[in-house]
Design an enzyme around this catalytic site. Structure first.
Site, PDB file in Angstrom:
ATOM      1  N   HIS A 298     -11.271  -5.070 -15.704  1.00 60.51           N
ATOM      2  CA  HIS A 298     -11.561  -4.906 -14.289  1.00 60.51           C
ATOM      3  C   HIS A 298     -10.993  -3.606 -13.756  1.00 60.51           C
ATOM      4  O   HIS A 298      -9.998  -3.600 -13.051  1.00 60.51           O
ATOM      5  CB  HIS A 298     -11.003  -6.110 -13.519  1.00 60.51           C
ATOM      6  CG  HIS A 298     -11.386  -6.131 -12.074  1.00 60.51           C
ATOM      7  ND1 HIS A 298     -12.339  -5.296 -11.539  1.00 60.51           N
ATOM      8  CD2 HIS A 298     -10.953  -6.896 -11.054  1.00 60.51           C
ATOM      9  CE1 HIS A 298     -12.457  -5.554 -10.243  1.00 60.51           C
ATOM     10  NE2 HIS A 298     -11.628  -6.509  -9.924  1.00 60.51           N
TER      11      HIS A 298
ATOM     12  N   LYS B 174     -13.153 -10.603 -16.320  1.00 58.00           N
ATOM     13  CA  LYS B 174     -12.075 -11.379 -16.915  1.00 58.00           C
ATOM     14  C   LYS B 174     -11.711 -10.890 -18.316  1.00 58.00           C
ATOM     15  O   LYS B 174     -10.533 -10.728 -18.637  1.00 58.00           O
ATOM     16  CB  LYS B 174     -12.507 -12.859 -16.946  1.00 58.00           C
ATOM     17  CG  LYS B 174     -11.607 -13.790 -17.690  1.00 58.00           C
ATOM     18  CD  LYS B 174     -10.280 -13.960 -16.969  1.00 58.00           C
ATOM     19  CE  LYS B 174      -9.239 -14.548 -17.901  1.00 58.00           C
ATOM     20  NZ  LYS B 174      -8.511 -13.528 -18.664  1.00 58.00           N
TER      21      LYS B 174
ATOM     22  N   CYS C  49     -13.050  -3.809  -4.811  1.00 56.08           N
ATOM     23  CA  CYS C  49     -13.507  -4.186  -6.150  1.00 56.08           C
ATOM     24  C   CYS C  49     -15.003  -4.008  -6.293  1.00 56.08           C
ATOM     25  O   CYS C  49     -15.546  -4.154  -7.387  1.00 56.08           O
ATOM     26  CB  CYS C  49     -13.116  -5.619  -6.446  1.00 56.08           C
ATOM     27  SG  CYS C  49     -11.362  -5.868  -6.212  1.00 56.08           S
TER      28      CYS C  49
ATOM     29  N   ILE D  11      -5.432  -5.444 -15.686  1.00 57.72           N
ATOM     30  CA  ILE D  11      -5.416  -4.065 -15.200  1.00 57.72           C
ATOM     31  C   ILE D  11      -6.185  -3.250 -16.241  1.00 57.72           C
ATOM     32  O   ILE D  11      -5.967  -3.425 -17.432  1.00 57.72           O
ATOM     33  CB  ILE D  11      -3.960  -3.577 -15.067  1.00 57.72           C
ATOM     34  CG1 ILE D  11      -3.285  -4.302 -13.894  1.00 57.72           C
ATOM     35  CG2 ILE D  11      -3.900  -2.063 -14.900  1.00 57.72           C
ATOM     36  CD1 ILE D  11      -1.793  -4.058 -13.788  1.00 57.72           C
TER      37      ILE D  11
ATOM     38  N   SER E 271      -8.327 -11.304 -14.265  1.00 61.59           N
ATOM     39  CA  SER E 271      -8.796 -10.119 -14.970  1.00 61.59           C
ATOM     40  C   SER E 271      -7.601  -9.194 -15.139  1.00 61.59           C
ATOM     41  O   SER E 271      -6.656  -9.254 -14.362  1.00 61.59           O
ATOM     42  CB  SER E 271      -9.903  -9.443 -14.166  1.00 61.59           C
ATOM     43  OG  SER E 271      -9.453  -9.154 -12.862  1.00 61.59           O
TER      44      SER E 271
END
Ligand code: ZN
Lengths: 354, 184
Positions: free
Chosen positions: A341, A337, A86, A214, A212
């Protein structure tokens, strides 16, 4: 500042969301074009570029060369993909920063791009779940991405008496700001604590609204050396300090589940470089962008970054001190969020030192 | 009741191939689904399918898997510095730069540090009911992550005593390990 590195206006940002209207290359181009125009630079000025992308869920398995070709950036730079889960976007930024700071390039571009909607949701869940130690934590126990953070949320709630309602307040705040960001996946969409509390569990105690989404998205920033930065723009944003650190792949190897040691260590490095003590750090910043893939992640970041003591992050939420006008406003772009993300996507993390 | 992995999996792939065939037929030769009412844009349905199943090397830690067959969960312990390795039971100690390891059975007594219930499951776990993933601190001082088997998830508490045991994971029928409450 000798050997300084600045973001030179050049910031480009594709609209985040379910971007099934654009390919990986097209999405990257939206961001790259905007960054070039913003800095009034041309592709030939970019001496080095790097692409942050986690991938797996999208068809192009080696996306850096695809992006370079589509955006007219080849053959400059190595068309390299960097992956740090991430943090892939931040890793791209770090990589471009190193290129400029070392003098290898005067102008470099960091691009983050992700196309997650090219696979069905169960496949995406599978891919992110495999992101820890595949064989020892996924093969037999099927941990998911929310599952990883849920292990932290359970421990944090148990240790500090935080409630699911407290965490929902983080989601409400980030949706509040995301609703005002036209580039956000949830632009125009505010939520209430009640809605969040009633949303279904994805990995107890984490609910859908703690998470968060997709996301497909892309962003790009242009960095320049001190000498060139001043020629390109009157308002360079100096990168004063960076820090990086790594935790364990196996969650079970972590000593506790109430904070992210890697985030603490990275902050420690960054603060040390500019001579800041790693406590009450809220007073040095006007605003902060922190990793909020799940609401618990944002609260732990408050503490790992030293805004407040361990266990006090949830008090910041309760007293609404991370809204604009509070002690330390956090994620005013909506955060992961509400803005979205895209795993390898990039959010320009610009910390403005007071 | 647990549906078999094969059935669930095959159904998932069968659906996507059917989708492809339907759209090629409907469009007179283009695997492109038209935009839908939910705001989905035109999408090319990939004609090529990629299924992955890896072959993972276990030669140097075979003892661990032999242990499962005897009902034991083994860790490794460096003979030089005494560090435990689990998971994985490493064949090498990077700190001593040595590969001089003892195989030691994990005591099995642990205390629950944290847990979660996986409600939204990965594709390859979609045939199991919701499962609890827990991390416990073992008597030896290191942590183990595994499923926790309980009758009632509401009775699970951080700090509760658990025992690690070898079990057969059904419906696949392969050996792995999991936690159960110690007082059970
Ligand atoms: Zn050793």
């Amino acid at each position: 500042m000798r050997g300084g590195v600045a973001i030179v206006g050049g910031v480009g940002h594709a609209k985040f969301g379910r971007r099934t209207d654009a390919t990986l290359g097209e999405l990257a181009w939206e961001a790259v074009k905007e960054a070039l125009e913003d800095a009034r630079l041309d592709q030939k000025d970019i001496q080095y570029f790097v692409v942050g992308n986690a991938g797996g869920w999208s068809a192009e398995s080696l996306p850096a060369v695809i992006v370079g070709e589509y955006c007219g950036l080849n053959p400059r730079g190595g068309a390299m993909r960097v992956e740090a889960a991430c943090a892939s976007g931040s890793a791209a930024l770090y990589n471009a920063y190193l290129a400029v700071a070392s003098g290898m390039a005067d102008i470099a571009m960091a691009i983050g791009v992700e196309k997650m909607y090219e696979s069905p949701t169960p496949t995406v869940v599978e891919f992110i779940g495999r992101a820890g130690n595949y064989f020892w934590e996924f093969e037999n126990f099927g941990l998911t991405f929310p599952g990883y953070y849920a292990l932290y949320m359970t421990a944090y709630m148990n240790r500090f008496g935080a409630t699911e309602e407290d965490f929902c307040k983080v989601a409400v705040k980030n949706h509040y700001y995301g609703s005002m960001n036209p580039k956000a996946q949830f632009y125009g969409l505010r939520i209430t604590v009640d809605q969040c509390l009633k949303s279904r569990y994805v990995a107890w105690p984490i609910k859908l609204y703690d998470s968060s989404p997709i996301t497909d998205g892309a962003a790009a920033v242009i960095l320049a050396s001190e000498e060139l930065a001043r020629k390109i723009t009157d308002t360079p944003v100096w990168i004063r300090s960076v820090g990086v650190a790594t935790g364990t792949a196996n969650l079970s190897k972590r000593p506790d589940f109430i904070g992210l040691d890697a985030a603490y260590q990275a902050a420690e490095q960054a603060f040390k470089r500019v001579g800041i003590e790693h406590r009450d750090t809220w007073k040095y910043f006007d605003v902060a962008d922190v990793h909020d893939c799940f609401t618990i992640a944002e609260v732990m970041a408050y503490e790992d970054l030293g805004f407040v003591e361990r266990g006090m992050g949830i008090q910041l939420v309760r007293s609404e001190q991370t809204y604009k006008g509070g002690l330390i406003p956090v994620n005013l772009d909506g955060g992961l969020k509400a803005k979205g993300h895209p795993i390898g996507g990039l959010r320009a993390l610009v910390w403005l030192l007071r | 009741m647990v549906m078999s992995l094969e059935a669930k999996y095959e159904e998932f792939w069968r659906q996507s191939i059917k989708q492809l065939n339907d759209v090629v037929k409907a469009t007179g030769g283009l695997p492109i689904a038209p935009p839908d009412e939910k705001g989905q844009y035109s999408l090319w349905y990939d004609v090529r399918e990629l299924r992955l199943r890896y072959s993972i090397s276990v030669e140097r830690i075979k003892k661990f898997f032999e242990g499962l067959r005897e009902g034991k969960v083994y860790a490794t312990k460096c003979r030089r510095c005494g560090r435990y390795y689990f998971p994985p039971p490493q064949a090498d100690c990077p700190y001593c730069k040595a590969s001089d390891m003892d195989w030691v059975e994990i005591s099995g007594d642990g205390e629950l540090l944290t847990y979660t219930i996986i409600n939204t499951k990965p594709l390859t776990y979609s045939h199991y009911p919701d499962y609890i993933v827990a991390i416990a601190r073992m008597r030896e001082g290191f942590n183990v992550l595994a499923w926790l088997r309980v009758d009632d998830p509401k009775k699970v508490r951080v700090g509760m005593k658990v025992r690690l045991q070898v079990v057969k994971r059904e419906p696949e029928g392969y050996l792995t390990y999991e936690f159960v409450p110690a007082e059970q």
